[in-house]
Design a protein around this motif. Sequence first.
Motif: not given
Length: 144
Positions: A1-5, A7-9
């Motif tokens: 989840i942290l990587r997604s956000f 990456a501008n999710a």
Amino acid sequence: ILRSFAANAVDFMRKPFKAVELLARLEKRLEDASPLKWALDAGRFARAGSICLDVESHEVFFKGGKLTRLPPILASLLCVFIGQPETVFQKASLYAKAWPMRTKPCKGLRLVDKAIERLKKRLGPEASRLLETVPSAGYRLHLG
């Protein structure tokens, strides 16, 4: 989840997810992306020079008088221009702003031309002169 956000999710859902929840999230994101929503957040009327759009009723006023009532997509398109008068918008940029729910601009660029044509027709001869075609560049709302 942290990587997604990172990456501008803007949202995240874990599998398995329910289709109803996905649709609700998509509808909310599309509503937030609409130029009409941005204008409504700033107030009921969007103005530039002598042209004014009531973003709730989609009625257009020109030089103080009621001109026409636009369908939602044409109101959204006019709202983009009113929000940044004198800015030259490329077709792809207009497509992304006025049709945020669509994702295939290659098929949509002709759609922009047709929508501009329809918008000019709805605005009538005097007001439609404000919408200019800038050769090899795009379109703009010219107030001067």
